[in-house]
Design an enzyme around this catalytic site. Structure first.
Site, PDB file in Angstrom:
ATOM      1  N   GLY A 170       0.794  -1.224   0.000  1.00 50.18           N
ATOM      2  CA  GLY A 170       0.000   0.000   0.000  1.00 50.18           C
ATOM      3  C   GLY A 170       0.827   1.275   0.000  1.00 50.18           C
ATOM      4  O   GLY A 170       0.285   2.375  -0.024  1.00 50.18           O
ATOM      5  N   LYS A 206      -4.837   2.742 -14.284  1.00 46.74           N
ATOM      6  CA  LYS A 206      -6.236   3.155 -14.229  1.00 46.74           C
ATOM      7  C   LYS A 206      -6.779   2.917 -12.819  1.00 46.74           C
ATOM      8  O   LYS A 206      -6.374   1.977 -12.142  1.00 46.74           O
ATOM      9  CB  LYS A 206      -7.054   2.352 -15.238  1.00 46.74           C
ATOM     10  CG  LYS A 206      -8.487   2.846 -15.364  1.00 46.74           C
ATOM     11  CD  LYS A 206      -9.172   2.224 -16.558  1.00 46.74           C
ATOM     12  CE  LYS A 206     -10.616   2.690 -16.650  1.00 46.74           C
ATOM     13  NZ  LYS A 206     -10.717   4.156 -16.820  1.00 46.74           N
ATOM     14  N   TYR A 207      -7.710   3.791 -12.406  1.00 43.85           N
ATOM     15  CA  TYR A 207      -8.290   3.679 -11.073  1.00 43.85           C
ATOM     16  C   TYR A 207      -9.768   3.288 -11.191  1.00 43.85           C
ATOM     17  O   TYR A 207     -10.527   3.935 -11.920  1.00 43.85           O
ATOM     18  CB  TYR A 207      -8.154   5.037 -10.362  1.00 43.85           C
ATOM     19  CG  TYR A 207      -8.810   5.097  -9.017  1.00 43.85           C
ATOM     20  CD1 TYR A 207      -8.174   4.547  -7.906  1.00 43.85           C
ATOM     21  CD2 TYR A 207     -10.058   5.700  -8.844  1.00 43.85           C
ATOM     22  CE1 TYR A 207      -8.759   4.600  -6.666  1.00 43.85           C
ATOM     23  CE2 TYR A 207     -10.657   5.753  -7.604  1.00 43.85           C
ATOM     24  CZ  TYR A 207     -10.014   5.210  -6.519  1.00 43.85           C
ATOM     25  OH  TYR A 207     -10.593   5.254  -5.286  1.00 43.85           O
ATOM     26  N   HIS A 213     -11.044  -6.044  -3.799  1.00 44.68           N
ATOM     27  CA  HIS A 213      -9.740  -6.708  -3.832  1.00 44.68           C
ATOM     28  C   HIS A 213      -9.979  -8.202  -3.661  1.00 44.68           C
ATOM     29  O   HIS A 213     -10.447  -8.642  -2.619  1.00 44.68           O
ATOM     30  CB  HIS A 213      -8.854  -6.171  -2.702  1.00 44.68           C
ATOM     31  CG  HIS A 213      -7.517  -6.851  -2.615  1.00 44.68           C
ATOM     32  ND1 HIS A 213      -6.334  -6.172  -2.770  1.00 44.68           N
ATOM     33  CD2 HIS A 213      -7.181  -8.137  -2.401  1.00 44.68           C
ATOM     34  CE1 HIS A 213      -5.327  -7.028  -2.659  1.00 44.68           C
ATOM     35  NE2 HIS A 213      -5.819  -8.226  -2.424  1.00 44.68           N
ATOM     36  N   GLU A 279      -2.900 -11.248  -6.701  1.00 46.26           N
ATOM     37  CA  GLU A 279      -3.894 -10.254  -6.282  1.00 46.26           C
ATOM     38  C   GLU A 279      -4.526  -9.577  -7.499  1.00 46.26           C
ATOM     39  O   GLU A 279      -3.829  -9.222  -8.450  1.00 46.26           O
ATOM     40  CB  GLU A 279      -3.226  -9.197  -5.388  1.00 46.26           C
ATOM     41  CG  GLU A 279      -2.659  -9.803  -4.123  1.00 46.26           C
ATOM     42  CD  GLU A 279      -2.304  -8.758  -3.065  1.00 46.26           C
ATOM     43  OE1 GLU A 279      -2.363  -9.088  -1.883  1.00 46.26           O
ATOM     44  OE2 GLU A 279      -1.985  -7.615  -3.446  1.00 46.26           O
ATOM     45  N   ASN A 295       2.216 -12.105  -4.479  1.00 53.17           N
ATOM     46  CA  ASN A 295       2.983 -12.238  -3.242  1.00 53.17           C
ATOM     47  C   ASN A 295       3.583 -13.628  -3.222  1.00 53.17           C
ATOM     48  O   ASN A 295       2.861 -14.629  -3.267  1.00 53.17           O
ATOM     49  CB  ASN A 295       2.085 -12.046  -2.018  1.00 53.17           C
ATOM     50  CG  ASN A 295       1.549 -10.631  -1.950  1.00 53.17           C
ATOM     51  OD1 ASN A 295       2.310  -9.687  -2.075  1.00 53.17           O
ATOM     52  ND2 ASN A 295       0.256 -10.485  -1.785  1.00 53.17           N
ATOM     53  N   ARG A 297       4.897 -15.568  -1.021  1.00 56.95           N
ATOM     54  CA  ARG A 297       5.090 -15.984   0.383  1.00 56.95           C
ATOM     55  C   ARG A 297       3.747 -16.396   0.959  1.00 56.95           C
ATOM     56  O   ARG A 297       2.718 -16.228   0.317  1.00 56.95           O
ATOM     57  CB  ARG A 297       5.613 -14.792   1.181  1.00 56.95           C
ATOM     58  CG  ARG A 297       4.695 -13.576   0.982  1.00 56.95           C
ATOM     59  CD  ARG A 297       4.967 -12.457   1.918  1.00 56.95           C
ATOM     60  NE  ARG A 297       4.345 -11.217   1.491  1.00 56.95           N
ATOM     61  CZ  ARG A 297       3.091 -10.863   1.745  1.00 56.95           C
ATOM     62  NH1 ARG A 297       2.319 -11.655   2.433  1.00 56.95           N
ATOM     63  NH2 ARG A 297       2.606  -9.720   1.310  1.00 56.95           N
ATOM     64  N   VAL A 300      -0.838 -13.193   5.573  1.00 60.77           N
ATOM     65  CA  VAL A 300      -1.524 -13.070   6.860  1.00 60.77           C
ATOM     66  C   VAL A 300      -2.856 -13.836   6.818  1.00 60.77           C
ATOM     67  O   VAL A 300      -3.198 -14.562   7.752  1.00 60.77           O
ATOM     68  CB  VAL A 300      -1.782 -11.576   7.193  1.00 60.77           C
ATOM     69  CG1 VAL A 300      -2.580 -11.434   8.473  1.00 60.77           C
ATOM     70  CG2 VAL A 300      -0.480 -10.801   7.277  1.00 60.77           C
ATOM     71  N   ARG A 343      -8.401  -9.056  11.753  1.00 62.12           N
ATOM     72  CA  ARG A 343      -7.062  -8.825  12.303  1.00 62.12           C
ATOM     73  C   ARG A 343      -7.196  -7.959  13.549  1.00 62.12           C
ATOM     74  O   ARG A 343      -7.657  -6.818  13.472  1.00 62.12           O
ATOM     75  CB  ARG A 343      -6.183  -8.108  11.290  1.00 62.12           C
ATOM     76  CG  ARG A 343      -5.993  -8.880  10.010  1.00 62.12           C
ATOM     77  CD  ARG A 343      -4.948  -8.206   9.144  1.00 62.12           C
ATOM     78  NE  ARG A 343      -4.876  -8.843   7.843  1.00 62.12           N
ATOM     79  CZ  ARG A 343      -3.911  -8.597   6.962  1.00 62.12           C
ATOM     80  NH1 ARG A 343      -2.971  -7.722   7.236  1.00 62.12           N
ATOM     81  NH2 ARG A 343      -3.904  -9.217   5.799  1.00 62.12           N
TER      82      ARG A 343
END
Lengths: 456, 77
Positions: A170, A206-207, A213, A279, A295, A297, A300, A343
């Site tokens: 992020g 682009k947004y 997500h 992702e 990712n 790995r 979380v 979390r």
């Protein structure tokens, strides 16, 4: 003995907190010995108590300890370990570290350093996605100057994000609504990226206004790769995930299969080894999905996938690293029920989530069927101020999403942590919200919710 | 003399990043909104401002030292 290790008889856990505990537990279940590392502030933590051996890795600051490659390798050699599991964060996606582990003749529990270098680099991963015909967000190459940025922005259309190629978690992302904002922020973004990541490369993307997500878990042994379906992680604050659920409440089965097939194809084409996550941003209006990054790995939020597929990902990581072939075929994997993770952070939601380190004076944990608590907590333990504020992950599992939400409500009600402020209270309110109940929330929902947009 | 006090517990950083120059040195002229240092707690970085105009007379904390709430970080004269 239920399991006999082949090559890994002793594994060093190059991490701390709940994930160190999780890996030590998995190692013990495979009859492997586990070695913990700690700083002064972490001496006596749960990982050290559970490990067979523990070694001081350096001073409290992360770069002098958990991020110090030489110190970690020195301990690995001293303890004569066969393997190193990096967990998440710290050195987990550091290709240089993985390479040094390999060169030292120690097994790195995860993909090869080459795979980390390729898939851990956003720009290279995007290239691979395009090669694998996986949809990506309309974006530009690394930009040379503002003139080129303005030309490219015109082609993609506003709003846009300026992203640092070396960013992550992020960090290194700026929103620009129009040409004026791009002109103002372009050089600032380069300066910021240079300062924060030592690499000033930026590009435009682009947004999406109401993006979700969604990510896909994969597992491979270097030859065969499978996917373990999706997780939705749209509940985010400052682009950090706070609540995750599996499967996503937003996907229909056709879109789910298409998304997972795409992710799988990409992981297969790089011959992925270990646990990894691809992702995506998902636009529920058009049902379009766009690859963001990978990712390389354990993550979380891996536990919710474990709950709905019945596969123990950390155990599989260790077995694959131990030289075993993948124990599952794709046809072995199916979704069953629904799982949600929250979390629990030592932060004060009443005070802009200000960190709240300190001593745990009282702890009462939720129990019962379908409740899992991955945690580093015990009564009397001091949460140090030097590291991430994540202290526990509360994971629930039930037959359906409404039952999972109901169970989460019940578990949060039973969970008492005294001595430090936590995010438990926030989740109690959040999961009662009609949008959360309906699974209708985007990556912007939580900040709008905290900002009072929904009348809270 | 004005004492700039840490409002929070955390790690005191004199520089915005390890490769950068310190925010201020003894003798630096500062304004009330001048950032003097960062105090980091659990990966949250907090900018500490001078609060007054003047000159840095003394720097009481060392770079990367852990500071507690109430610790004097700088003296501004």
């Amino acid at each position: 003995m239920a399991h006999t290790p082949r090559k890994i008889f002793k594994v060093l856990v190059a991490n701390r907190g709940e994930i160190a505990v999780r890996i030590i537990q998995a190692a013990h279940e495979l009859n492997m010995q586990a070695v913990a590392i700690y700083t002064d502030a972490d001496a006596g933590n749960l990982a050290c108590q559970l490990a067979d051996e523990s070694y001081r890795v350096g001073e409290n600051l992360a770069y002098k300890s958990y991020l110090n490659i030489e110190n970690v390798l020195k301990i690995a050699k001293e303890a004569k370990v066969d393997a190193i599991h990096p967990g998440y964060g710290f050195l987990s996606e550091n290709a240089a570290f993985a390479k040094k582990v390999e060169e030292a003749g120690i097994i790195f529990v995860g993909p090869s350093s080459d795979t980390i270098a390729t898939m851990g680099d956003k720009a290279k991963a995007l290239e691979q996605a395009k090669k694998s015909q996986v949809p990506t967000m309309p974006s530009t190459p690394v930009l040379q100057d503002l003139k080129q940025a303005l030309e490219q922005a015109e082609q993609i259309g506003y709003p846009l994000l300026i992203k640092a190629i070396a960013g992550g978690g992020g960090k290194g992302i700026r929103f620009v609504a129009n040409e004026k904002a791009l002109k103002e922020q372009f050089n600032v973004a380069i300066a910021e990226a240079t300062s924060a990541f030592g690499n000033g490369g930026v590009y435009l993307e682009k947004y999406l206004e109401n993006a979700k997500h969604i990510e896909v878990q994969v597992l491979g042994d270097g030859e065969n790769v499978i996917h373990l379906y999706d997780r939705e992680c749209s509940m985010q604050r400052r682009r950090q995930k706070v609540l995750e659920e599996a499967p996503s409440p937003s996907l229909d089965s056709q879109t789910r299969e298409a998304l997972c097939a795409c992710a799988l194809r990409m992981a297969q084409e790089v011959g992925y080894k270990g646990a990894g996550t691809l992702e995506f941003l998902y636009d529920s209006k058009s049902k379009g999905f766009y690859f963001l990054e990978m990712n390389t790995r354990i993550q979380v939020e891996h536990a919710i996938t474990e709950m709905v597929t019945g596969v123990d990902l950390v155990r599989q990581m260790l077995r694959i690293a131990d030289g075993e072939p993948l124990a599952y075929k794709q046809s072995d994997i199916s979704l069953r029920g629904h799982s949600i993770e929250v979390r629990i952070n030592a932060e004060d939601p009443q005070n802009n989530f200000f960190p709240s380190p300190g001593q745990i004076t009282k702890l009462q944990c939720p129990t019962g069927s379908g409740i899992r608590l991955d945690s580093m907590l015990f009564s009397g333990r001091t949460i140090p101020p030097f590291y991430d504020s994540l202290v526990a992950k509360l994971i629930v599992y039930d037959q359906t999403r409404p039952f999972a939400l109901s169970k989460l409500k019940r578990a949060l009600g039973e969970f008492k942590i005294e001595g430090v402020k936590t995010t438990i209270g926030l989740f109690k309110k959040l999961i009662a919200h009609e949008r959360v109940q309906a699974g209708d929330y985007s990556i912007h929902f939580l900040e709008d919710y905290i900002g009072g947009k929904y009348g809270v | 003399m004005h004492e700039v006090i840490s409002p929070i517990p955390g790690t005191f950083y004199r520089k915005p990043n390890p490769d950068a120059a310190p925010f201020v040195e003894v003798g630096s002229q500062v304004q009330p909104d001048t950032t003097l240092c960062l105090v980091e707690v659990m990966k949250t970085f907090n900018e500490i401002k001078a609060e007054v105009a003047g000159k840095i007379v003394e720097i009481k904390a060392e770079n990367e030292q852990f500071v507690n709430p109430g610790d004097v970080l700088f003296v501004v004269g």
